[in-house]
Design a protein around this motif. Sequence first.
Motif, PDB file in Angstrom:
ATOM      1  N   SER A  54       0.880  -1.252   0.013  1.00 32.40           N
ATOM      2  CA  SER A  54       0.009   0.090   0.046  1.00 32.40           C
ATOM      3  C   SER A  54       0.883   1.393  -0.144  1.00 32.40           C
ATOM      4  CB  SER A  54      -0.925  -0.012   1.134  1.00 32.40           C
ATOM      5  OG  SER A  54      -1.965  -1.142   1.180  1.00 32.40           O
ATOM      6  N   ILE A  55       1.893   1.411   0.915  1.00 30.06           N
ATOM      7  CA  ILE A  55       2.707   2.385   1.040  1.00 30.06           C
ATOM      8  C   ILE A  55       3.490   2.668  -0.238  1.00 30.06           C
ATOM      9  CG2 ILE A  55       4.739   3.588   2.069  1.00 30.06           C
ATOM     10  CD1 ILE A  55       3.648   2.219   4.715  1.00 30.06           C
ATOM     11  N   GLY A  62       2.905   9.879  -5.595  1.00 31.05           N
ATOM     12  CA  GLY A  62       2.770  11.427  -5.271  1.00 31.05           C
ATOM     13  C   GLY A  62       2.561  11.510  -3.940  1.00 31.05           C
ATOM     14  N   TYR A  63       2.194  10.526  -3.183  1.00 36.35           N
ATOM     15  CA  TYR A  63       1.805  10.651  -1.560  1.00 36.35           C
ATOM     16  C   TYR A  63       3.203  10.731  -0.692  1.00 36.35           C
ATOM     17  CZ  TYR A  63      -3.082   9.400  -1.507  1.00 36.35           C
ATOM     18  OH  TYR A  63      -4.409   9.163  -1.950  1.00 36.35           O
ATOM     19  N   SER A  64       3.229  11.275   0.414  1.00 38.03           N
ATOM     20  CA  SER A  64       4.604  11.297   1.228  1.00 38.03           C
ATOM     21  C   SER A  64       4.164  10.541   2.567  1.00 38.03           C
ATOM     22  CB  SER A  64       4.966  12.840   1.373  1.00 38.03           C
ATOM     23  OG  SER A  64       4.051  13.414   1.803  1.00 38.03           O
ATOM     24  N   PRO A  76       2.621   3.986   9.425  1.00 36.20           N
ATOM     25  CA  PRO A  76       2.691   5.359   9.420  1.00 36.20           C
ATOM     26  C   PRO A  76       1.685   5.915   8.344  1.00 36.20           C
ATOM     27  CG  PRO A  76       4.535   4.347   8.181  1.00 36.20           C
ATOM     28  CD  PRO A  76       3.830   3.389   9.206  1.00 36.20           C
ATOM     29  N   LEU A  77       1.274   7.086   8.685  1.00 42.66           N
ATOM     30  CA  LEU A  77       0.128   7.922   7.983  1.00 42.66           C
ATOM     31  C   LEU A  77       0.763   8.254   6.822  1.00 42.66           C
ATOM     32  CD1 LEU A  77      -2.127   9.681  10.487  1.00 42.66           C
ATOM     33  CD2 LEU A  77      -2.331   7.530   9.292  1.00 42.66           C
ATOM     34  N   MET A  78       0.274   8.637   5.568  1.00 40.98           N
ATOM     35  CA  MET A  78       0.707   9.345   4.427  1.00 40.98           C
ATOM     36  C   MET A  78      -0.149  10.476   4.166  1.00 40.98           C
ATOM     37  SD  MET A  78       1.627   5.905   1.889  1.00 40.98           S
ATOM     38  CE  MET A  78       2.915   7.038   1.163  1.00 40.98           C
ATOM     39  N   GLU A  79       0.361  11.451   3.334  1.00 46.81           N
ATOM     40  CA  GLU A  79      -0.080  12.592   3.307  1.00 46.81           C
ATOM     41  C   GLU A  79      -0.206  13.093   1.837  1.00 46.81           C
ATOM     42  OE1 GLU A  79       0.484  16.303   5.924  1.00 46.81           O
ATOM     43  OE2 GLU A  79       1.813  16.379   4.160  1.00 46.81           O
ATOM     44  N   SER A  80      -1.395  13.462   1.166  1.00 41.94           N
ATOM     45  CA  SER A  80      -1.698  13.852   0.051  1.00 41.94           C
ATOM     46  C   SER A  80      -2.442  14.977  -0.058  1.00 41.94           C
ATOM     47  CB  SER A  80      -2.333  12.839  -1.020  1.00 41.94           C
ATOM     48  OG  SER A  80      -2.535  13.377  -2.212  1.00 41.94           O
ATOM     49  N   LEU A  81      -1.986  16.160  -0.677  1.00 45.09           N
ATOM     50  CA  LEU A  81      -2.844  17.550  -0.740  1.00 45.09           C
ATOM     51  C   LEU A  81      -3.085  17.952   0.715  1.00 45.09           C
ATOM     52  CD1 LEU A  81      -5.334  16.833  -3.388  1.00 45.09           C
ATOM     53  CD2 LEU A  81      -3.016  17.825  -3.657  1.00 45.09           C
ATOM     54  N   GLY A  82      -1.820  17.576   1.511  1.00 45.75           N
ATOM     55  CA  GLY A  82      -1.920  18.317   2.969  1.00 45.75           C
ATOM     56  C   GLY A  82      -3.009  17.595   3.870  1.00 45.75           C
ATOM     57  N   VAL A  87      -2.976   4.425   4.789  1.00 43.75           N
ATOM     58  CA  VAL A  87      -3.443   3.606   3.476  1.00 43.75           C
ATOM     59  C   VAL A  87      -3.351   2.243   3.847  1.00 43.75           C
ATOM     60  CG1 VAL A  87      -2.447   5.517   2.031  1.00 43.75           C
ATOM     61  CG2 VAL A  87      -1.012   3.807   2.675  1.00 43.75           C
ATOM     62  N   VAL A  88      -3.262   1.828   5.116  1.00 43.57           N
ATOM     63  CA  VAL A  88      -3.189   0.417   5.272  1.00 43.57           C
ATOM     64  C   VAL A  88      -4.473  -0.019   5.808  1.00 43.57           C
ATOM     65  CG1 VAL A  88      -1.762  -1.268   6.816  1.00 43.57           C
ATOM     66  CG2 VAL A  88      -0.443   0.565   5.966  1.00 43.57           C
ATOM     67  N   CYS A  89      -4.994   0.443   6.809  1.00 47.49           N
ATOM     68  CA  CYS A  89      -6.259   0.275   7.007  1.00 47.49           C
ATOM     69  C   CYS A  89      -7.370  -0.258   5.928  1.00 47.49           C
ATOM     70  CB  CYS A  89      -6.818   1.367   8.002  1.00 47.49           C
ATOM     71  SG  CYS A  89      -6.149   1.144   9.944  1.00 47.49           S
ATOM     72  N   PRO A  90      -7.393   0.513   5.090  1.00 45.02           N
ATOM     73  CA  PRO A  90      -8.376   0.037   3.968  1.00 45.02           C
ATOM     74  C   PRO A  90      -8.193  -1.252   3.235  1.00 45.02           C
ATOM     75  CG  PRO A  90      -7.853   2.413   3.496  1.00 45.02           C
ATOM     76  CD  PRO A  90      -6.992   1.931   4.763  1.00 45.02           C
ATOM     77  N   GLN A  91      -6.748  -1.555   3.099  1.00 42.00           N
ATOM     78  CA  GLN A  91      -6.262  -2.827   2.810  1.00 42.00           C
ATOM     79  C   GLN A  91      -6.456  -3.929   3.823  1.00 42.00           C
ATOM     80  OE1 GLN A  91      -5.496  -3.082  -0.570  1.00 42.00           O
ATOM     81  NE2 GLN A  91      -6.082  -0.995  -0.504  1.00 42.00           N
ATOM     82  N   VAL A  92      -6.342  -3.681   4.907  1.00 41.75           N
ATOM     83  CA  VAL A  92      -6.635  -4.699   5.981  1.00 41.75           C
ATOM     84  C   VAL A  92      -8.173  -5.091   6.083  1.00 41.75           C
ATOM     85  CG1 VAL A  92      -6.838  -4.807   8.487  1.00 41.75           C
ATOM     86  CG2 VAL A  92      -4.904  -3.951   7.526  1.00 41.75           C
ATOM     87  N   ARG A  93      -9.119  -3.887   6.101  1.00 41.18           N
ATOM     88  CA  ARG A  93     -10.381  -3.993   5.741  1.00 41.18           C
ATOM     89  C   ARG A  93     -10.847  -4.957   4.509  1.00 41.18           C
ATOM     90  NH1 ARG A  93     -11.687   0.990   6.057  1.00 41.18           N
ATOM     91  NH2 ARG A  93     -11.521   0.757   8.366  1.00 41.18           N
ATOM     92  N   LYS A  94     -10.281  -4.764   3.326  1.00 38.63           N
ATOM     93  CA  LYS A  94     -10.505  -5.279   2.159  1.00 38.63           C
ATOM     94  C   LYS A  94     -10.013  -6.826   2.167  1.00 38.63           C
ATOM     95  CE  LYS A  94      -9.358  -5.316  -2.826  1.00 38.63           C
ATOM     96  NZ  LYS A  94      -8.686  -4.126  -3.710  1.00 38.63           N
TER      97      LYS A  94
END
Length: 121
Positions: A54-55, A62-64, A76-82, A87-94
């Motif tokens: 996911s990361i 383009g995420y950081s 770790p959390l990722m950031e896009s547009l501030g 991005v991991v929890c949605p993949q765990v849920r899926k």
Amino acid sequence: WSDAGSTLEESTLESMMTDTRASVGHWIQSVGTKEEEAAIRADYKLKKHLATKSIGKKLREGYSLTQLQCQVCKMPLMESLGVPECVVCPQVRKKAQKRANSKRRKSGISPGEESPGYESS
């Protein structure tokens, strides 16, 4: 066969059916998505694998990475547009939904059914 014997057999059969329904009900609860999510989060290797995929994907998009940590999965959390997001929890849920649906299909339960008391988010 007497009426007394017949009544005894009927009550024994009813008791067995009640016990079976209780066992099945307990098993149905064990194939809920919520329970599968918890199992995946507890499985370090699987969680790490999902996080890495996911990361990596989000970095290419383009995420950081931030220094913040998700309160649920501890990744770790990722950031896009501030806006920081996990991005991991949605993949765990899926993944959990797929596992739970697979178990439900094997048990003859409709894949869309959730165990009692589970509220999907």
